[in-house]
Design a protein around this motif. Structure first.
Motif, PDB file in Angstrom:
ATOM      1  N   ASP A 220       0.835  -1.212   0.000  1.00  0.00           N
ATOM      2  CA  ASP A 220       0.000   0.000   0.000  1.00  0.00           C
ATOM      3  C   ASP A 220       0.874   1.269   0.000  1.00  0.00           C
ATOM      4  O   ASP A 220       2.093   1.197  -0.166  1.00  0.00           O
ATOM      5  N   PHE A 221       0.230   2.420   0.212  1.00  0.00           N
ATOM      6  CA  PHE A 221       0.978   3.690   0.220  1.00  0.00           C
ATOM      7  C   PHE A 221       1.070   4.266   1.637  1.00  0.00           C
ATOM      8  O   PHE A 221       1.268   5.463   1.814  1.00  0.00           O
ATOM      9  N   ASN A 222       0.900   3.389   2.641  1.00  0.00           N
ATOM     10  CA  ASN A 222       0.968   3.864   4.021  1.00  0.00           C
ATOM     11  C   ASN A 222       2.401   3.853   4.553  1.00  0.00           C
ATOM     12  O   ASN A 222       3.285   3.222   3.980  1.00  0.00           O
ATOM     13  N   PHE A 223       2.578   4.565   5.652  1.00  0.00           N
ATOM     14  CA  PHE A 223       3.896   4.688   6.280  1.00  0.00           C
ATOM     15  C   PHE A 223       3.818   4.224   7.728  1.00  0.00           C
ATOM     16  O   PHE A 223       2.744   4.229   8.332  1.00  0.00           O
ATOM     17  N   SER A 224       4.978   3.891   8.293  1.00  0.00           N
ATOM     18  CA  SER A 224       5.059   3.624   9.729  1.00  0.00           C
ATOM     19  C   SER A 224       6.455   4.043  10.182  1.00  0.00           C
ATOM     20  O   SER A 224       7.450   3.671   9.556  1.00  0.00           O
ATOM     21  N   PHE A 225       6.520   4.840  11.223  1.00  0.00           N
ATOM     22  CA  PHE A 225       7.834   5.305  11.687  1.00  0.00           C
ATOM     23  C   PHE A 225       8.151   4.876  13.113  1.00  0.00           C
ATOM     24  O   PHE A 225       9.234   5.169  13.623  1.00  0.00           O
ATOM     25  N   SER A 226       7.199   4.183  13.783  1.00  0.00           N
ATOM     26  CA  SER A 226       7.461   3.879  15.192  1.00  0.00           C
ATOM     27  C   SER A 226       8.571   2.820  15.336  1.00  0.00           C
ATOM     28  O   SER A 226       9.330   2.847  16.301  1.00  0.00           O
ATOM     29  N   GLY A 227       8.691   1.904  14.361  1.00  0.00           N
ATOM     30  CA  GLY A 227       9.735   0.873  14.419  1.00  0.00           C
ATOM     31  C   GLY A 227      11.130   1.487  14.345  1.00  0.00           C
ATOM     32  O   GLY A 227      12.070   1.025  15.003  1.00  0.00           O
ATOM     33  N   LEU A 228      11.240   2.530  13.573  1.00  0.00           N
ATOM     34  CA  LEU A 228      12.524   3.230  13.422  1.00  0.00           C
ATOM     35  C   LEU A 228      12.946   3.839  14.774  1.00  0.00           C
ATOM     36  O   LEU A 228      14.094   3.735  15.202  1.00  0.00           O
ATOM     37  N   LYS A 229      11.943   4.424  15.425  1.00  0.00           N
ATOM     38  CA  LYS A 229      12.169   5.040  16.738  1.00  0.00           C
ATOM     39  C   LYS A 229      12.595   3.972  17.757  1.00  0.00           C
ATOM     40  O   LYS A 229      13.556   4.169  18.511  1.00  0.00           O
ATOM     41  N   THR A 230      11.892   2.837  17.758  1.00  0.00           N
ATOM     42  CA  THR A 230      12.217   1.766  18.708  1.00  0.00           C
ATOM     43  C   THR A 230      13.625   1.240  18.439  1.00  0.00           C
ATOM     44  O   THR A 230      14.404   0.998  19.375  1.00  0.00           O
ATOM     45  N   SER A 231      13.954   1.066  17.168  1.00  0.00           N
ATOM     46  CA  SER A 231      15.280   0.557  16.811  1.00  0.00           C
ATOM     47  C   SER A 231      16.363   1.516  17.302  1.00  0.00           C
ATOM     48  O   SER A 231      17.382   1.092  17.853  1.00  0.00           O
ATOM     49  N   LEU A 232      16.127   2.804  17.122  1.00  0.00           N
ATOM     50  CA  LEU A 232      17.104   3.800  17.595  1.00  0.00           C
ATOM     51  C   LEU A 232      17.263   3.707  19.114  1.00  0.00           C
ATOM     52  O   LEU A 232      18.384   3.723  19.639  1.00  0.00           O
ATOM     53  N   PHE A 233      16.143   3.556  19.800  1.00  0.00           N
ATOM     54  CA  PHE A 233      16.157   3.467  21.262  1.00  0.00           C
ATOM     55  C   PHE A 233      17.064   2.316  21.730  1.00  0.00           C
ATOM     56  O   PHE A 233      17.927   2.501  22.585  1.00  0.00           O
TER      57      PHE A 233
END
Ligand code: KG4
Ligand code: ZN
Length: 327
Positions: A220-233
């Motif tokens: 689809d054309f959706n996004f998700s950015f929370s995984g990126l934040k968790t990975s950085l953490f």
């Protein structure tokens, strides 16, 4: 297209803004652009505190509108005669903040006997691209518009002039919010986008740090950015030297976010056979994003548009332009 002087009002997040834009035939002239930013107030929270934002709007909205009218050369007594439309940004945005702009616009319009109109906040961001040094930009359709800010990440398909269809959005954090939260973890202050970008720019040699690109290959054309934040953490927790490597982490954050945005936009361009790409919203001020889009779409022979820097972040000029250009 509407003609005459349009008063725009914007209070969707933490900027109280008002502007008068003059539409005459195919020309657009910005007569005033007043923005009262609350960045200093929200800095200590590392993000926007909605209750405080609404209270600040309440204090500032009338002085900001007054200044916009004065800057535009419209005396208080002449508003009813000179202004043809009052427009204000509706959703998306913080409801308590939006209410202040909406109620003020409604009350002023009724008092002065002027027509008023609510416009979509994301469509307003997109419309900043139609302003080209006092002319209306000639954009070829169909177009794909990517609006990226602290509150939203949207891909919009514009089949023709004035037709907006949201085809993708974020499932969790917005792109700007991802920058802001990463900056908070890296103890770099708020707003995060500009500071992460500055840190990344000053990185001298390449880094091996790589952050994930969530949903990059989803259908689809959706996004998700929370995984990126968790990975950085988790990466920061494991890295005893992270404070010495802030530039590297900043580069990795910017690289991941801009890569995801480019990949998803290209997917939409291919699907809808778009002839133009429009960037807007606070994150579209980012030079790495602009460069990646410019270089990539040049090869595809598709023009990329982005607004002047002062019209990327929240402002009321874009609201007046949206209201004037399309019904
Ligand atoms: O459009 P905007 O003023 O407000 C919303 O509607 O949210 O966008 C603010 C967002 C913030 O998250 C900020 O970090 C981000 O835009 N931003 C940037 C840059 N300048 C502002 N992000 C990346 N690079 C920048 N240069
Ligand atoms: Zn916005």
């Amino acid at each position: 297209m509407k003609q005459g002087k349009i008063l725009g009002i914007e209070t969707s997040c933490d900027e109280t803004a008002a502007s008068v834009v003059f539409f005459k035939e195919k020309n657009i002239k910005i007569l005033s652009n007043v923005i009262n930013s609350q960045v200093k107030i929200h800095k200590k929270y590392g993000g926007v505190f909605p209750e405080l934002a609404a209270r600040e709007h309440l204090i500032n909205i009338l002085p900001v509108i007054d200044k916009a009218l004065i800057d535009a050369g419209i005396g208080r007594k002449n508003v009813a005669r000179e202004v043809s439309l009052i427009s204000f940004a509706g959703s998306p945005g913080l409801i308590t903040s939006l209410l202040i702009g909406s109620v003020t616009a409604n009350v002023l319009a009724c008092t002065w006997g002027i027509e008023f109109k609510e416009v979509d906040h994301v469509e307003s961001h997109i419309c900043a691209n139609f302003f080209n040094k006092q002319r209306i930009e000639k954009i070829e359709f169909p177009a794909i518009a990517l609006t990226v800010s602290g509150g939203h990440t949207s891909l919009v398909y514009m089949k023709s002039f004035g037709k907006f269809e949201v085809i993708g959005t974020t499932l969790d954090d917005a792109a700007g919010e991802a920058f802001d939260k990463a900056a908070k973890m890296l103890d770099l202050g708020y707003p995060g986008g500009p500071v992460i970008s500055k840190m990344a720019e000053s990185l001298k040699k390449k880094t091996e740090i790589v952050l994930p690109r969530p949903m990059e290959n989803s259908k689809d054309f959706n996004f998700s950015f929370s995984g990126l934040k968790t990975s950085l953490f988790y990466k920061l927790q494991k890295d005893l030297l992270w404070e010495k490597r802030k530039k590297e982490y900043s580069w990795a954050v910017e690289d991941a976010i801009t890569d995801i945005l480019l990949k998803k936009t290209f997917k939409a361009v291919q699907k809808f056979k778009a002839k133009s790409v429009l960037l807007s919203g606070g994150v579209s001020a980012n030079y790495v994003l602009r460069d990646k889009f410019d270089i990539f779409f040049k090869k595809e022979e598709i023009p990329v548009y982005y607004p002047p820097l002062e019209l990327c972040t929240d402002n009321a000029v874009m609201v007046a332009i949206r209201a004037g250009l399309f019904n």
